[in-house]
Design a protein around this motif. Structure first.
Motif, PDB file in Angstrom:
ATOM      1  N   ASN A 399      44.017  18.465  11.202  1.00  0.00           N
ATOM      2  CA  ASN A 399      43.591  17.154  10.749  1.00  0.00           C
ATOM      3  C   ASN A 399      43.355  17.212   9.249  1.00  0.00           C
ATOM      4  O   ASN A 399      42.657  18.086   8.777  1.00  0.00           O
ATOM      5  N   PRO A 400      43.947  16.297   8.494  1.00  0.00           N
ATOM      6  CA  PRO A 400      43.821  16.443   7.030  1.00  0.00           C
ATOM      7  C   PRO A 400      42.394  16.394   6.525  1.00  0.00           C
ATOM      8  O   PRO A 400      42.038  17.110   5.602  1.00  0.00           O
ATOM      9  N   ALA A 403      40.863  19.567   7.078  1.00  0.00           N
ATOM     10  CA  ALA A 403      41.433  20.532   6.145  1.00  0.00           C
ATOM     11  C   ALA A 403      40.758  20.409   4.787  1.00  0.00           C
ATOM     12  O   ALA A 403      40.421  21.411   4.159  1.00  0.00           O
ATOM     13  N   ASP A 404      40.521  19.180   4.369  1.00  0.00           N
ATOM     14  CA  ASP A 404      39.809  18.982   3.104  1.00  0.00           C
ATOM     15  C   ASP A 404      38.473  19.669   3.123  1.00  0.00           C
ATOM     16  O   ASP A 404      38.092  20.381   2.190  1.00  0.00           O
ATOM     17  N   LYS A 406      37.579  22.044   4.964  1.00  0.00           N
ATOM     18  CA  LYS A 406      37.704  23.494   5.022  1.00  0.00           C
ATOM     19  C   LYS A 406      37.992  24.050   3.649  1.00  0.00           C
ATOM     20  O   LYS A 406      37.431  25.067   3.248  1.00  0.00           O
ATOM     21  N   PHE A 407      38.859  23.389   2.897  1.00  0.00           N
ATOM     22  CA  PHE A 407      39.124  23.850   1.537  1.00  0.00           C
ATOM     23  C   PHE A 407      37.849  23.861   0.718  1.00  0.00           C
ATOM     24  O   PHE A 407      37.559  24.814  -0.006  1.00  0.00           O
TER      25      PHE A 407
ATOM     26  N   GLU B  41      48.699  21.319   7.939  1.00  0.00           N
ATOM     27  CA  GLU B  41      47.574  21.442   7.041  1.00  0.00           C
ATOM     28  C   GLU B  41      47.376  22.863   6.565  1.00  0.00           C
ATOM     29  O   GLU B  41      46.481  23.140   5.789  1.00  0.00           O
ATOM     30  N   LEU B 109      44.152  29.011  -0.956  1.00  0.00           N
ATOM     31  CA  LEU B 109      42.955  28.805  -0.146  1.00  0.00           C
ATOM     32  C   LEU B 109      42.011  27.795  -0.758  1.00  0.00           C
ATOM     33  O   LEU B 109      41.354  27.043  -0.069  1.00  0.00           O
TER      34      LEU B 109
END
Lengths: 826, 161
Positions: A399-400, A403-404, A406-407, B41, B109
């Protein structure tokens, strides 16, 4: 070449069928070995074929499958002569499984890989799993029946047996470890195929067929069980409230800010339980089974107040109707049992009060112990950065937005680690730093002293005002003390923050100093406040400073005497006559609202706490809205038309104030603990407050705050919060315990009215409700002669446990060092 | 496997046949594969696909496809995953993870949020921590040694279907 192989396989197949058709006989042994030879050749052929196209293999597999089916059919024929019902059952199972497989074959795509390959593939596909299990079962069954048929054969020689066994084991191991090999798929498939064939053929010869069915079944069940466990864990994690919110905050702001929210959530949990206790065991029984409103004087709004009892203003102030309800201590009747359940209300009230305190202690200490374990145990930082680099990405994210997040969290985590690293590398000019730190502490002390003096001064002044009569002064003078205390509470922490920039500590340590200083500030303020009041107890200024319980209580005592006196006079007036010494006249019916009331200091105290909590909540929310939100709006929109860059200079966006919020939370909880004995509604109010606070603060953080410049890891801070919480818990239970033990309850309200001490409920219960020997035992047990040695024993055991834990820690460290040196040697 | 084949087929219906009996030589180009939702992703998607690709360019035949998912699945053992993880992080495919590989990994990352000095600091630390044989880069043995002690490794390499 391929075709040769095919032919061979084909002929072998025919051979098989023939052989099977003819049934058993000594012929069995030879065909098998012949088959074995043929297989051997096959095997070699296969290996050569390794790099062939998939097509031939697939064709081969197809044929293989049909062969298998053929074999199965053949087996059935031979089995029909067999006696054991087991084989027949096997047969039946086999048949159904065959059917299954056939069905699926036709159903599925003409994916040449088919079933065999499906089994070869290590898909966590449930179908695949079942098939694998099926296949295993089939294997076992075949070998089972094979072995049955074998039992009538002459055994193969010992040597051959042993050799075969070895090879079979080898092949089995190969099958099991095939997954681990990083070969290409084709190679794996071919190797797997031949190994399986081999095992198939010869396992039967070794008579190990039986019992494998259970093994396969067990394996399947294990897999299912593991899957179930995993799903359950996922479900449990999903159930944790606000987990997603907190993760989001953590990824953007770092673990220290998130630790505040985790703390908040934990508090919420505790308050829920306290709420459950007080609500379920105290408020509900009284509401359901106690005498209703209006039946007793203590349960009714006095005539004088009736007019305003339902006004919103009165209700907001928690007097009027709210005061005379289950929310406060005064409502409860001192009847020993109520309702048809014979629910012992006073006992329950007492026990719940003590229980909330006991439970809170227990859980705080348990959490501290758990945190200590987590921290001290395995803090292996030997590969810190490497792990962060290689293992932080979660491959499951699709899921974007996630992902955001997570980054962001990875970045933050790297930054945290970098800060740690930089801190450890920093070189210090020791003398300068020390000097600066001493200076900073000196300044902080000055601030504390200054604020203490200010409070003292202000309190004295307001007493002077009170003496002269409040009407002469405006709003400021009336509320001077409150205002001064709040203002001090708002500005001194900022001052401490500025001072701490002198000290140049690691951010985590700086946070601790900050927390400690603010804590000292609040305590100091409170202390000076009370001291300033101590001199005034004799003066009747109590209604101006409704904060101190002690104050209220003493005032109460005097009032009680007055009221008692008044009441006797009033009763006498009802009888229109003299005051008889031993009055036996029947009580005249009087409306409860008209009966003069005795003062109820417990309710007053409870009210004070409730009011304090509510105003504290309001203050926090308004501060957030104004301090953070409006400021952010201002900075964002006025930046265009302002002289200097608002976003970088003053005021800029605010950072999340961890220490202030944590302390606010802790002190709030302290108040709850203090007040919940006198106002059972407090935990409920607090639950509501925490709930809304969570949402409001989460929103405010994400919307108006910026992450701190130096994010740091908060792992050890949790114990620090717990330690402060424990301290506050201890402080706040002191007053309640003191009142339970040494102060007589009000004579006219509450569940303990009429007793000389509140804890007499216990002795009363022991007398009435327990068998007599119990009371005796209790009496012996509470003998000081027994209790003192017991306390001594506990102290000694604490000392011993402490000593052993220290030694364990040291041993742990030694081992770690050893590991480290062994590693570096290599 | 049927599901996998379905997915493979979905990506390029006109190319991937339903019937594999004649073993067609079908390879899907990388672009299609990295658009799969599971991989979209992932910052390492090109590397993942690349390391499973037979021809080294990133096109996957169905075999490779199945290979890839099998390694990423939860049934694959730790050693196997470690092997493939090493391949993934080795950007220049020289069988060593050198400093530039580390820098690239880090950038992917953190989406390039770290400053240059922070990046160098981290890469130096990593080499310092994990490099056992002192050659300034991570060989497979170093990587394996370090990964085997990591608690999080298996968790994040799971893939459920």
């Amino acid at each position: 070449d391929g075709s040769d192989v095919d032919n061979e396989e084909g002929s072998a197949a025919e051979n098989e069928e023939n052989v099977k058709g003819t049934g058993k006989g000594t012929k069995r042994a030879t065909p098998r070995t012949r088959r074995g030879h043929a297989r051997g050749r096959d095997r070699h052929g296969d290996e050569e074929d390794e790099d062939d196209e998939d097509g031939t293999r697939r064709a081969g597999h197809r044929r293989h499958r049909s062969r298998r089916r053929g074999r199965g059919a053949g087996k059935e024929a031979s089995d029909s002569d067999m006696e054991p019902s087991k084989s027949r059952k096997n047969q039946a199972n086999q048949k159904s499984k065959e059917d299954d497989e056939e069905e699926e074959d036709e159903k599925g795509g003409k994916n040449g890989k088919g079933k065999n390959e499906k089994k070869a593939d290590k898909k966590p596909d449930k179908k695949g799993k079942k098939e694998k299990a099926n296949k295993k079962k089939k294997d076992k069954k075949k070998s089972g029946s094979g072995s049955d048929s074998d039992s009538e054969e002459e055994p193969i020689t010992e040597e051959e047996l042993a050799k075969l066994k070895e090879e079979v084991e080898e092949k089995k191991k190969l099958i099991a470890t095939l997954r681990n090999k990083p070969w290409k798929m084709k190679k794996k498939l071919s190797v797997l195929k031949e190994a399986q064939l081999f095992v198939d053929k010869f396992e039967g010869a070794l008579g190990k067929g039986k019992g494998k069915k259970f093994y396969a079944y067990k394996v399947m069940m294990m897999k299912k069980w593991m899957k179930f466990q995993r799903d359950f864990e996922n479900f449990k994690t999903a159930c944790i409230p606000w987990e997603m919110k907190i993760k989001e905050i953590e990824s953007h702001f770092g673990s220290s800010v998130a630790s505040y929210f985790i703390f908040l959530r934990w508090m919420y949990g505790i308050n829920m339980i306290l709420f459950g206790l007080t609500f379920g065991l105290v408020m509900v029984p009284e509401a359901l089974m106690g005498k209703p409103y209006g039946s007793l004087p203590r349960k009714t709004v006095p005539r004088a107040e009736e007019a305003t009892a339902m006004n919103f203003a009165t209700l907001w102030d928690f007097s009027g109707f709210a005061q005379y309800s289950v929310l406060f201590y005064g409502y409860y009747n001192n009847q020993r049992t109520i309702g048809w359940l014979k629910f012992r209300m006073p006992l329950s009230y007492f026990l719940v009060g003590v229980g909330t305190i006991g439970y809170s202690f227990m859980i705080v200490i348990r959490t501290m112990a758990k945190n200590a374990n987590d921290d001290g145990g395995g803090d292996d930082t030997s590969f810190n950065f490497s792990w962060k680099m290689f293992t932080s990405w979660d491959y499951l994210i699709g899921n974007p937005e996630t992902a955001d997040n997570k980054f962001a969290s990875i970045t933050t985590s790297f930054k945290e680690a970098i800060v740690e690293e930089q801190e450890s590398r920093k070189e210090e000019n020791i003398h300068l730093t020390r000097f600066l730190r001493v200076l900073a502490n000196f300044l902080a002390l000055c601030t504390l002293a200054g604020s203490g003096y200010l409070i003292f001064f202000v309190v004295r002044r307001s007493q002077k005002f009170a003496l002269e009569g409040l009407e002469n002064y405006g709003w400021w003078e009336r509320n001077e003390v409150n205002m001064v205390m709040s203002l001090l509470g708002m500005f001194c922490p900022t001052l401490f923050d500025v001072i701490s920039s002198l000290e140049n500590y690691h951010p985590r340590i700086a946070l601790r100093w900050q927390l400690g200083r603010i804590f000292a500030l609040f305590l100091g303020n409170l202390y000076t406040f009370i001291i300033a009041l101590m001199d005034e107890i004799n003066l009747k200024a109590r209604y101006l400073f409704p904060f101190t319980m002690f104050d209220i209580y003493l005032g109460n005592l005097e009032e009680e005497k007055i009221v008692k006196y008044n009441m006797t006079i009033w009763e006498a007036s009802l009888y229109n006559g003299t005051i008889p010494e031993n009055s036996t006249a029947p009580p005249i019916q009087v409306d409860p609202a008209d009966v003069p009331r005795g003062p109820c200091w417990e309710t007053m105290v409870g009210q004070e706490f409730v009011r304090l909590t509510v105003s504290d909540t309001m203050t926090t929310y308004i501060t957030i809205l104004i301090g953070d939100f409006l400021r952010a709006v201002f900075v964002r929109f006025f930046n265009y038309c302002w002289c200097w860059d608002l976003e970088y200079g003053f005021p800029s966006y605010s950072e999340f104030d961890i220490s202030g919020n944590v302390l606010g939370l802790i002190f709030n909880q302290g108040m709850i603990w203090m007040g919940s004995f006198y106002a059972p509604c407090l935990p409920a109010i607090n639950v509501f407050r925490l709930h809304t606070s969570m949402y409001l603060q989460c929103w405010a953080v994400m919307c108006c705050n910026v992450p701190q410049e130096r994010v740091f890891k908060a792992s050890r801070s949790n114990n620090f919060y717990m330690a402060m919480l424990l301290f506050i818990l201890f402080l706040s239970t002191l007053p309640a315990v003191y009142t339970i033990v040494s102060i007589p309850p009000s004579f006219d309200c509450g569940p303990f009215s009429g007793k000389t001490r509140m804890f007499e409920v216990i002795s009363e219960t022991l007398e009435h409700d327990f068998p007599s020997w119990f009371g005796k035992v209790f009496g012996y047990a509470s003998n000081p002669g027994l209790i003192l040695p017991f306390i001594l024993l506990m102290v000694l055991s604490i000392y011993y446990l402490n000593a052993t834990s220290k030694s364990y820690k040291e041993a742990n460290l030694e081992l770690k060092k050893k590991l480290q040196s062994v590693r570096t040697e290599n | 496997v049927y599901r996998l084949h379905g997915r493979y087929h979905e990506m390029a219906p006109n190319v991937v046949p339903m019937d594999y009996t004649k073993d067609p030589d079908v390879k899907l180009p990388m672009q299609l594969i990295i658009n799969m939702p599971e991989l979209k992703e992932n910052p390492f998607k090109e590397r993942i696909v690349g390391s499973f690709s037979e021809d080294g360019e990133g096109s996957l035949s169905f075999n490779d496809f199945v290979d890839m998912f099998s390694v990423l699945s939860e049934m694959a053992p730790r050693e196997l995953k470690a092997i493939y993880a090493f391949k993934i992080y080795d950007f220049n495919t020289d069988n060593f993870i050198c400093k530039s590989d580390l820098e690239q990994t880090l950038n992917k990352l953190t989406r390039e949020e770290l400053t240059a000095e922070e990046i160098t600091l981290v890469c130096e630390k990593v080499i310092e921590e994990a490099d056992m044989d002192g050659d300034g880069k991570l060989g497979f043995a170093d990587f394996e040694n370090m990964i085997s002690k990591a608690p999080d490794f298996l968790r994040y390499y799971f893939k459920q279907k």
